[in-house]
Design an enzyme around this catalytic site. Structure first.
Site, PDB file in Angstrom:
ATOM      1  N   ASN A   9      43.402  46.068  35.826  1.00 42.35           N
ATOM      2  CA  ASN A   9      43.227  46.635  37.167  1.00 42.35           C
ATOM      3  C   ASN A   9      43.770  45.623  38.173  1.00 42.35           C
ATOM      4  O   ASN A   9      43.120  44.638  38.483  1.00 42.35           O
ATOM      5  CB  ASN A   9      41.735  46.904  37.427  1.00 42.35           C
ATOM      6  CG  ASN A   9      41.504  47.434  38.832  1.00 42.35           C
ATOM      7  OD1 ASN A   9      42.437  47.856  39.509  1.00 42.35           O
ATOM      8  ND2 ASN A   9      40.256  47.413  39.276  1.00 42.35           N
ATOM      9  N   LYS A  11      44.245  46.132  41.219  1.00 39.38           N
ATOM     10  CA  LYS A  11      43.687  46.397  42.553  1.00 39.38           C
ATOM     11  C   LYS A  11      44.825  46.402  43.593  1.00 39.38           C
ATOM     12  O   LYS A  11      45.933  46.808  43.286  1.00 39.38           O
ATOM     13  CB  LYS A  11      42.604  45.385  42.917  1.00 39.38           C
ATOM     14  CG  LYS A  11      41.588  45.178  41.798  1.00 39.38           C
ATOM     15  CD  LYS A  11      40.382  44.413  42.238  1.00 39.38           C
ATOM     16  CE  LYS A  11      39.556  44.056  41.020  1.00 39.38           C
ATOM     17  NZ  LYS A  11      38.181  43.711  41.328  1.00 39.38           N
ATOM     18  N   HIS A  97      35.558  53.283  40.387  1.00 41.68           N
ATOM     19  CA  HIS A  97      35.421  51.822  40.429  1.00 41.68           C
ATOM     20  C   HIS A  97      34.391  51.466  41.508  1.00 41.68           C
ATOM     21  O   HIS A  97      34.313  52.142  42.540  1.00 41.68           O
ATOM     22  CB  HIS A  97      36.778  51.180  40.739  1.00 41.68           C
ATOM     23  CG  HIS A  97      36.764  49.695  40.521  1.00 41.68           C
ATOM     24  ND1 HIS A  97      36.223  48.833  41.434  1.00 41.68           N
ATOM     25  CD2 HIS A  97      37.172  48.932  39.476  1.00 41.68           C
ATOM     26  CE1 HIS A  97      36.316  47.592  40.963  1.00 41.68           C
ATOM     27  NE2 HIS A  97      36.887  47.627  39.777  1.00 41.68           N
ATOM     28  N   GLU A  99      34.375  49.350  43.717  1.00 44.70           N
ATOM     29  CA  GLU A  99      34.957  49.125  45.059  1.00 44.70           C
ATOM     30  C   GLU A  99      35.211  50.456  45.764  1.00 44.70           C
ATOM     31  O   GLU A  99      35.047  50.565  46.978  1.00 44.70           O
ATOM     32  CB  GLU A  99      36.243  48.288  44.925  1.00 44.70           C
ATOM     33  CG  GLU A  99      35.917  46.847  44.530  1.00 44.70           C
ATOM     34  CD  GLU A  99      36.979  46.156  43.683  1.00 44.70           C
ATOM     35  OE1 GLU A  99      38.134  46.621  43.652  1.00 44.70           O
ATOM     36  OE2 GLU A  99      36.629  45.141  43.043  1.00 44.70           O
ATOM     37  N   GLU A 169      30.861  48.277  34.178  1.00 51.29           N
ATOM     38  CA  GLU A 169      31.172  47.092  34.975  1.00 51.29           C
ATOM     39  C   GLU A 169      29.971  46.723  35.852  1.00 51.29           C
ATOM     40  O   GLU A 169      29.777  47.322  36.919  1.00 51.29           O
ATOM     41  CB  GLU A 169      32.362  47.370  35.888  1.00 51.29           C
ATOM     42  CG  GLU A 169      33.621  47.735  35.152  1.00 51.29           C
ATOM     43  CD  GLU A 169      34.856  47.427  35.977  1.00 51.29           C
ATOM     44  OE1 GLU A 169      35.659  46.614  35.526  1.00 51.29           O
ATOM     45  OE2 GLU A 169      34.992  47.962  37.086  1.00 51.29           O
ATOM     46  N   GLY A 175      34.719  40.075  39.693  1.00 48.78           N
ATOM     47  CA  GLY A 175      35.404  39.144  40.579  1.00 48.78           C
ATOM     48  C   GLY A 175      34.543  37.964  40.998  1.00 48.78           C
ATOM     49  O   GLY A 175      34.887  37.235  41.929  1.00 48.78           O
ATOM     50  N   SER A 214      34.852  39.932  35.175  1.00 53.68           N
ATOM     51  CA  SER A 214      35.264  38.547  34.952  1.00 53.68           C
ATOM     52  C   SER A 214      35.612  38.238  33.493  1.00 53.68           C
ATOM     53  O   SER A 214      35.340  37.148  33.001  1.00 53.68           O
ATOM     54  CB  SER A 214      34.181  37.583  35.453  1.00 53.68           C
ATOM     55  OG  SER A 214      33.977  37.763  36.841  1.00 53.68           O
TER      56      SER A 214
HETATM   57  C1  PEP Z   1      37.648  45.024  37.918  1.00 50.30           C
HETATM   58  O1  PEP Z   1      38.352  45.009  38.899  1.00 50.30           O
HETATM   59  O2  PEP Z   1      37.363  46.098  37.407  1.00 50.30           O
HETATM   60  C2  PEP Z   1      37.173  43.753  37.360  1.00 50.30           C
HETATM   61  C3  PEP Z   1      36.407  43.792  36.299  1.00 50.30           C
HETATM   62  O3  PEP Z   1      37.581  42.611  37.995  1.00 50.30           O
HETATM   63  P1  PEP Z   1      37.426  41.103  37.452  1.00 50.30           P
HETATM   64  O4  PEP Z   1      37.909  41.107  36.024  1.00 50.30           O
HETATM   65  O5  PEP Z   1      38.253  40.281  38.361  1.00 50.30           O
HETATM   66  O6  PEP Z   1      35.956  40.770  37.518  1.00 50.30           O
END
Ligand code: PEP
Length: 250
Positions: A9, A11, A97, A99, A169, A175, A214
């Site tokens: 992803n 983003k 997601h 976000e 998630e 992040g 992460s």
């Molecule tokens: C994500 O954007 O879905 C995500 C898991 O980001 P990160 O791996 O940076 O935590």
């Protein structure tokens, strides 16, 4: 046998120059992918066709949109429909997601509409769910995630839900550099599978459940060894070619 999936992803990151160089690196790398282990790249919308073109040499490298709208077409300035995505050969879309839920107010009911139209057009939703920190601290995360699934997915038939990929998630791990432990991930994935099995029976065993939050190359091997973790949805680390190549190969 359910598929293993690693999804990137990106983003809202990367200039065209950076996208070109990342995609070239992934296209050229020796990747451990096959019909049962695929990698999916959710790139910013302006790079969807570029990504399709660059990764076209390997059928196990797929491209995803990061979002879509719930309507087929029409006066919805700035939105992208599944009809448009399908017409450019996109077969996956990330939906729900955290976000999108947090900054754009996407509700479980609205996501159900997006899931429906995606499936209608033969586009596989990578459906994200996961709890915020206060829910984890109150130890009510299993019920919270179950409700997200129920309200966005449980109107589907068994055949329809078998086409979905779920990404768990935990919001507190996205992040932040803070990752759920392998045990926490496995425990939640098992709980998700049990919720799916209670409603849909054996179909639950066919649905890939990815972990996101992460994920790094250094954590991927042990994480993906958990029996109900079928891959990952990776943000930050998917923007670093060497790191993401290691994650795919894990
Ligand atoms: C994500 O954007 O879905 C995500 C898991 O980001 P990160 O791996 O940076 O935590």
């Amino acid at each position: 046998m359910r598929k293993k999936v690693i999804a990137a992803n990106w983003k809202m990151n990367g200039t065209l120059e950076q996208a070109n160089s990342l995609l070239d690196a992934f296209a050229a790398a020796p990747l451990n992918v096959n019909e049962n282990k695929i990698a999916v790249f959710a790139v910013p919308a302006p790079y969807l066709m570029l990504a399709k073109e660059k990764l076209s040499g390997n059928p196990y490298l797929q491209v995803a949109a990061q979002n879509c709208y719930s309507k087929k077409s029409g006066a919805y300035t700035g939105e992208i429909s599944v009809e448009i995505l399908k017409s450019i050969g996109i077969n996956y879309v990330v939906l729900g997601h955290s976000e999108r839920r947090e900054y754009f107010g996407e509700s479980n009911a609205f996501l159900a509409e997006k899931v429906n139209i995606s499936l209608e057009y033969g586009i596989t939703p990578i459906f994200c769910c996961g709890e915020p920190l206060e829910i984890r601290e109150a130890e009510t995360q299993n019920a919270f995630v179950a409700k997200q699934l129920e309200e966005s997915l449980f109107h589907l038939s068994a055949e329809e839900i078998s086409k979905i990929i779920i990404a768990y998630e935990p919001i507190w791990a996205i992040g932040t550099g803070k990752t759920a432990s392998n045990e926490q991930a496995q425990e939640m994935h098992l709980s998700i599978r049990a919720v799916l099995a209670a409603k849909y029976g054996d179909v639950a065993n066919e649905i890939p459940i990815l972990y996101g939050g992460s994920v790094k190359a250094s954590s991927a091997v042990a994480l993906f060894a958990e029996p109900d973790v079928d891959g990952g949805l990776v943000g930050g680390a998917s923007l670093v070619a060497d790191e993401f190549i290691k994650i795919i190969n894990a």
